[in-house]
Design a protein around this motif. Sequence first.
Motif, PDB file in Angstrom:
ATOM      1  N   ASN A 287       0.830  -1.255  -0.143  1.00 46.40           N
ATOM      2  CA  ASN A 287      -0.076   0.037   0.529  1.00 46.40           C
ATOM      3  C   ASN A 287       0.966   0.502  -0.034  1.00 46.40           C
ATOM      4  O   ASN A 287      -0.345   2.297   0.682  1.00 46.40           O
ATOM      5  N   ASP A 289       2.465   2.914  -2.339  1.00 50.79           N
ATOM      6  CA  ASP A 289       2.533   3.870  -3.844  1.00 50.79           C
ATOM      7  C   ASP A 289       0.501   3.921  -4.120  1.00 50.79           C
ATOM      8  O   ASP A 289       0.326   4.021  -5.000  1.00 50.79           O
ATOM      9  N   GLN A 290       0.108   4.194  -2.941  1.00 50.99           N
ATOM     10  CA  GLN A 290      -1.744   4.389  -3.027  1.00 50.99           C
ATOM     11  C   GLN A 290      -2.172   5.706  -1.677  1.00 50.99           C
ATOM     12  O   GLN A 290      -1.183   4.806  -0.655  1.00 50.99           O
ATOM     13  N   LYS A 295      -6.923   1.210  -4.037  1.00 52.50           N
ATOM     14  CA  LYS A 295      -5.487   1.310  -5.271  1.00 52.50           C
ATOM     15  C   LYS A 295      -5.192   2.261  -6.643  1.00 52.50           C
ATOM     16  O   LYS A 295      -4.865   2.202  -7.070  1.00 52.50           O
ATOM     17  N   SER A 297      -5.948   5.103  -6.861  1.00 55.79           N
ATOM     18  CA  SER A 297      -5.404   6.425  -6.519  1.00 55.79           C
ATOM     19  C   SER A 297      -4.596   6.409  -5.922  1.00 55.79           C
ATOM     20  O   SER A 297      -3.464   6.147  -4.733  1.00 55.79           O
ATOM     21  N   PRO A 298      -3.678   6.408  -6.897  1.00 52.40           N
ATOM     22  CA  PRO A 298      -2.159   5.772  -7.037  1.00 52.40           C
ATOM     23  C   PRO A 298      -1.308   7.444  -6.462  1.00 52.40           C
ATOM     24  O   PRO A 298      -2.049   8.394  -6.761  1.00 52.40           O
ATOM     25  N   GLN A 332      -0.963  -7.969  -8.359  1.00 53.68           N
ATOM     26  CA  GLN A 332      -0.031  -6.569  -8.603  1.00 53.68           C
ATOM     27  C   GLN A 332      -0.343  -6.077  -9.591  1.00 53.68           C
ATOM     28  O   GLN A 332       0.475  -7.607 -10.513  1.00 53.68           O
ATOM     29  N   ARG A 338       6.127  -0.439 -11.653  1.00 52.18           N
ATOM     30  CA  ARG A 338       5.572   0.162 -10.275  1.00 52.18           C
ATOM     31  C   ARG A 338       6.807   0.677  -9.508  1.00 52.18           C
ATOM     32  O   ARG A 338       6.521   1.620  -9.005  1.00 52.18           O
ATOM     33  N   LEU A 410      -4.462   4.554 -15.629  1.00 55.57           N
ATOM     34  CA  LEU A 410      -4.951   4.000 -14.178  1.00 55.57           C
ATOM     35  C   LEU A 410      -4.769   2.544 -14.073  1.00 55.57           C
ATOM     36  O   LEU A 410      -4.311   2.292 -13.386  1.00 55.57           O
ATOM     37  N   LYS A 413      -1.044   1.189 -15.066  1.00 54.24           N
ATOM     38  CA  LYS A 413      -0.551   1.276 -13.673  1.00 54.24           C
ATOM     39  C   LYS A 413      -0.967   0.781 -13.021  1.00 54.24           C
ATOM     40  O   LYS A 413       0.443  -0.059 -11.623  1.00 54.24           O
ATOM     41  N   ARG A 414      -2.577   0.111 -12.284  1.00 57.39           N
ATOM     42  CA  ARG A 414      -2.849  -0.421 -10.981  1.00 57.39           C
ATOM     43  C   ARG A 414      -3.600  -1.228 -11.286  1.00 57.39           C
ATOM     44  O   ARG A 414      -3.485  -2.075 -10.301  1.00 57.39           O
TER      45      ARG A 414
END
Length: 558
Positions: A287, A289-290, A295, A297-298, A332, A338, A410, A413-414
């Motif tokens: 958690n 990087d958020q 998740k 909302s990076p 992940q 990341r 988004l 990335k996530r």
Amino acid sequence: MEKAKWWQDAAVYQIYPRSFYDSNGDGIGDIKGITEKLDYIASLGVDVIWSSPFFVSPWADGGYDIADYRNISPDFGTMEDFEEMIAGIHERGMKFMMDFVGNHTSDEHPWFQAALKDKESPYHDYYIFRKGRDGREPSNWASIFGGSAWEYVPELDEYYLHLFAKKQPDLNWENPKVVSEVLDILDFWADKGVDGYRLDAINYLYKEPDFPDVEPMSGSPYGFATEHYANKPKVHEHFRTLHDKVMAPRGLTTVAEVAYLDEETARGYADPARGELDALYPFDLLNVDQEGYDKFSPLPLDLPKLKKALSHWQNVMHDHGWLALFIGNHDQPRALSRFGDEDQYPVRSAKLLANAMYFLQGTPYIYQGDELGMTVPHYTELSQFRDVEAINALKEGLARGESKEHWLKLLDKRSRDGGRAPFSWDTSDHAGFTTGRPWMDVCANYKDINAELEEHDADSVLNFYRRLLKVRKGRSSVLYGRTEFLEIEDPKLLIYERIAEDEILISVNNFSRDELSFRLPDKFQGAELLISNCRKPDIRDGVARLRPWEAFTLIKTN
Ligand code: TEU
Ligand code: CA
């Protein structure tokens, strides 16, 4: 010092079977595909294979929605294929850990189908049904995959609980019949030769039965209710039952996925004297990087926060249990994309991530493709995403008026799909994953990053992983040493010592493009180089001059 248990000095390779290797050209990775690649896996120097589920499933949640626990999905092959695979694993001196999804089944499981038909059916009490309150859900608990955790069944005028997707009704572990069904399933696969279990979302088994309302999330009627279902004291009892009835008598090892964990509970789960679980897989280090638990909302990687989370778990578990060490898994996005530097230093930073993580105390878990430095697939169309979580979040985002472009970035990335694209085997079409049309598009960069190329390159990420697994094995500092982080507030350096009676080790990692210097503690004078991601560290007068993304580990025997 106590002798290490076999699983403590082991390394585990995680397979996401649908995306590993397709043996018959239908575009879906399968069990024969795993068997064909066993020599590759063994060549990494791992001791254990854990595969994500390959059972009969409508695939509403990547196979974690099981409709038949005793049969292999036809997409993946047959029971004979499974038997051949496990024999092949054992012939090569490796072991096999099975993923066990015990918190919920698929809604297409016959138990749930029977439960839906008739309130009087014994199967109705296999699940968690409740009456609504004032014409709405029994509580405002949010599902982990968005929306309400309750689904209404008009025929019964009742709601059922699903902490995950709608198609994943939660089992009622308060019903002893459920527990005995589970024990039977675990015995069934143990009879087929599995050596251990990875227990999925297993700390959610007990839910507070009064289902209190919780604080809603902003912009939603629903709220995170983990305090009412994660790590409740009753879960310890269930763990002891699994341990006493199946794991201990059969000598099986366990690793449990345990989110939202505090120190006391973690030690309670993993203290060998209590007989619950062998090893834990805590989550909060992911958690970093958020924003909070959201998740989608990076935030940029907060390295001090990551170090504090790692350091916390190292201290909590040292002498009190055992940890699974991981930089990625099927839930992940790729670790390199990341936490590393995919654009300028992909190879060096992929190696750094391994050096930074796998000299900590615990068992390394290597997720398929991370040993190549695979990246997220960088899809260019929203239609390329497959995961239920991504698709639900996308729908909600678009309904709020957010743009498609925003969501493409988004999800790139996530999303969990970021780690699920097919394995890049070689430069042939579809990365050599399939001769057909892959169920999910491969990574665009497969011509540069793939197993075949890296096999023939002594400096590849792949060969770095092989060296790393070799040099860490059997070292007392790695196995037993106390962990001490240095420079914990430094935003670019991740450095820790491992201190055992007879040996000390230091892992040095520069998480940046900057050249930095670092004074090694005096006790490392004359230390030996264990591994490095550059030709040779530049250490003069006790000062290491670090190149961008440089990482190395030194060891000294007393
Ligand atoms: O994951 C459980 C879990 O709580 C999280 O990993 C969650 O799925 C993730 O953070 C959402 O982004 C396990 C499995 O690893 C996962 O693949 C399954 O979807 C989930 O259980 C349900 O079985
Ligand atoms: Ca196939």
